[in-house]
Design a protein around this motif. Structure first.
Motif, short mmCIF file in Angstrom:
data_model
loop_
_atom_site.label_atom_id
_atom_site.label_comp_id
_atom_site.label_asym_id
_atom_site.label_seq_id
_atom_site.Cartn_x
_atom_site.Cartn_y
_atom_site.Cartn_z
N CYS A 269 -1.54 5.21 3.00
CA CYS A 269 -2.91 4.67 2.94
C CYS A 269 -3.69 4.11 4.03
O CYS A 269 -3.10 3.53 4.89
CB CYS A 269 -2.70 3.36 1.81
N TRP B 297 0.85 -1.17 0.01
CA TRP B 297 0.08 0.00 0.13
C TRP B 297 1.01 1.26 0.02
O TRP B 297 1.98 1.17 0.47
CB TRP B 297 -0.98 0.05 1.09
N CYS B 298 0.32 2.31 -0.54
CA CYS B 298 0.88 3.55 -0.74
C CYS B 298 1.32 4.39 0.53
O CYS B 298 0.65 4.02 1.56
CB CYS B 298 0.38 4.84 -1.41
N CYS C 64 -7.31 -2.88 -3.73
CA CYS C 64 -5.97 -2.66 -2.92
C CYS C 64 -6.59 -3.15 -1.63
O CYS C 64 -5.85 -3.91 -0.86
CB CYS C 64 -5.93 -1.18 -2.69
N ASN D 103 -12.77 3.78 0.84
CA ASN D 103 -11.99 4.94 0.53
C ASN D 103 -12.37 5.85 -0.62
O ASN D 103 -11.89 6.73 -1.15
CB ASN D 103 -10.54 4.42 0.00
N CYS E 13 -7.49 7.25 0.57
CA CYS E 13 -6.66 6.84 -0.53
C CYS E 13 -5.92 8.17 -0.99
O CYS E 13 -6.41 8.87 -1.78
CB CYS E 13 -7.33 6.24 -1.91
N PRO E 14 -4.64 8.34 -0.35
CA PRO E 14 -4.00 9.69 -0.90
C PRO E 14 -3.63 9.73 -2.15
O PRO E 14 -3.68 10.87 -2.85
CB PRO E 14 -2.88 9.71 -0.01
#
Ligand SMILES: Cc1ncc(C[n+]2csc(CCOP(=O)(O)OP(=O)(O)O)c2C)c(N)n1
Ligand code: SF4
Ligand code: SF4
Ligand code: SF4
Lengths: 69, 271
Positions: B20, B16-17, B51, B121, B200-201
Motif C-alpha cells: 500500500c 496497511w496492506c 486508511c 489512491n 491501493c493494490p
C-alpha cells in the motif's frame, strides 16, 4: 570512489511487497521463500537509498559505509 | 535521515496492506517535517477517516483522529486558537474530496496556514473499494462495476483557483520529488495542498488489472507527465495522465496573521 552502503532488513515489519528489490539498481535484494526480503549480495550496495525511500513499511535501512579502500 | 525517532514504534508494523502506497506517503511527510526543523511538540497532525487517515496514529507528534471529512474544520480551530502551532492535515480522496470537499475549498480561500496532504489512491480503500470523486473515468469499483461514468476532480487546479498559497502533485514512485514538495509546502506560511498519488493494490489495483504493487508503481511511472511538458500538450493527450509538479507557489498573507493584525488595529483605536 563510488559510495558503499550497508543495508539491513527489519523482518518484523517487512510484508514482502517486492518494491525494494524491483527498483534496486544493483539487483542485490530478493524475496526469501517465507516472503521476507533478504539482502543477497551485501557488498554491492551503492547506498542510493531508493529502497529505503520507497519501502511502505519502513523495513529496510541503508547506512553509508566509510570507504577505506 | 533517521525516521525512527518520529514513529510510535510500538504501533508498527502498521495495518496497511502489503505494498500500500500510504506508508511511503507517510514517510515522505516525516522527511518533510524533519527538513522543516520544527519542534515536534509544536506539530499537530490531524486526520479524518479512511486508511490514509490512520497515518497520524503511527506518528509521534500531537495527533488528532477526527470524523470523516472534517479534519480541516478541526485543524482550522486549532490554528486559530494557537497560530504558532504547525498544523498538518492528512486526508484521502474520499475524505478530502467527497464529504470534506467544501472544507478544503474554504480553507484555500482563507489561505489559513494549514498544510493538507491528500493521499490519492483513486478509491475508498477503507470501505472496500467504492469510487470516489477522483476515480478516473472508466475505472472499475464496487459501485461502478461497468466502469466509472463520472469525470474526476483535478484538485490541484481547484485548490490553485481557490487561492491556496502552494499546490503540488507527486507520486509514490517518484519519491524524491514527492519529498521535495512536502518540504516546500511545509516551509510556507499560508495554505498548502500536496496531492500524493498512492496505490491501493487491494481494492483499486486488483479490480483494474494492476495485479501487484509493483505494477501500480509502473503505472504511475508510465503515466506521469511533468507540468512543464503538460503545458504544451493537448487536453486529449493528457486524458488519463497524472500531471506532476508545482501548480502554485505564492506569498499571500496568511489568515491568522491577518486576523491578529485586525485585532491589534482595533485595540489600537485605528478602527
Ligand atoms: C459520516 C461517515 N460517512 C461514511 C463513513 C464511511 N467511510 C469510512 S472511510 C470512507 C472513505 C475513505 O476513503 P478515502 O478517504 O479515499 O481513504 P482511503 O481509505 O482510500 O485511504 C468512508 C466513506 C464514515 N466513516 N463516516
Ligand atoms: S519494500 Fe519494504 S516491505 Fe516491501 S519487500 Fe522491501 S523491505 Fe519488505
Ligand atoms: S541502497 Fe540502493 S543499491 Fe543499496 S540495496 Fe538499496 S536500492 Fe539497492
Ligand atoms: S485497502 Fe487499500 S488503501 Fe487501505 S490499506 Fe489496503 S491497500 Fe491501502
Amino acid at each position: 570512489m563510488p559510495k558503499k552502503g550497508e543495508v539491513s532488513i527489519i523482518e518484523k515489519r517487512c510484508k514482502g511487497c517486492n518494491i525494494c528489490a524491483t527498483y534496486c539498481p544493483k539487483k542485490i535484494l530478493g524475496l526469501r521463500e517465507d516472503g521476507k526480503m533478504e539482502v543477497k549480495d551485501p557488498d554491492n550496495c551503492i547506498a542510493c537509498d531508493l529502497c529505503e525511500l520507497r519501502c511502505p513499511d519502513y523495513a529496510i535501512k541503508v547506512e553509508v559505509k566509510e570507504n577505506n579502500e | 535521515m533517521e525516521l525512527e525517532k518520529y514513529f510510535r514504534e510500538n504501533k508498527l508494523p502498521h495495518i496497511w496492506c502489503p505494498g500500500c502506497g500510504h506508508g511511503t506517503v507517510m514517510s515522505s511527510i516525516i522527511r518533510g517535517i524533519d527538513k522543516a526543523g520544527w519542534d515536534p511538540n509544536k506539530v499537530v497532525v490531524v486526520s479524518g477517516i479512511g486508511c490514509s487517515s490512520r497515518a497520524p496514529g503511527y506518528m509521534d507528534f500531537n495527533t488528532l483522529h477526527t470524523v470523516h471529512g472534517r479534519a480541516i474544520a478541526f485543524a482550522t480551530g486549532i490554528k486559530l486558537a494557537n497560530p504558532e502551532l504547525k498544523v498538518i492535515v492528512l486526508t484521502g480522496d474520499g475524505d478530502g474530496a467527497a464529504i470534506g470537499g467544501n472544507h478544503l475549498i474554504h480553507a484555500c480561500r482563507r489561505n489559513i496556514g494549514i498544510k493538507v496532504v491528500l493521499f490519492n489512491n483513486y478509491i475508498y480503500g477503507m470501505t472496500s473499494g467504492q469510487y470516489s470523486p477522483m476515480t478516473p473515468e472508466g475505472s472499475l469499483a464496487t459501485t461502478s462495476p461497468y466502469g466509472n461514468i463520472e469525470p474526476p476532480f483535478d484538485l490541484c487546479e481547484l485548490t490553485k483557483s481557490a487561492n491556496a498559497n502552494f499546490v503540488a502533485r507527486g507520486t509514490v514512485y517518484h519519491t524524491r520529488p514527492l519529498i521535495s514538495y512536502m518540504e516546500k509546502a511545509f516551509a510556507k506560511d499560508g495554505f498548502s495542498y500536496v496531492e500524493a498519488i498512492s496505490q491501493c493494490p487491494t481494492y483499486y489495483g486488483r479490480r483494474n488489472r494492476l495485479k501487484s504493487p509493483v505494477e501500480m508503481l509502473e503505472w504511475q511511472k508510465k503515466n506521469s507527465v511533468d507540468i512543464k511538458k503538460a503545458a504544451d500538450m493537448e487536453p486529449e493527450e493528457l486524458q488519463g495522465k497524472i500531471v506532476t509538479g508545482i501548480f502554485a507557489d505564492r506569498e499571500k498573507e496568511e489568515y491568522t496573521a491577518r486576523y491578529d493584525r485586525l485585532i491589534s488595529e482595533i485595540q489600537g483605536g485605528k478602527k
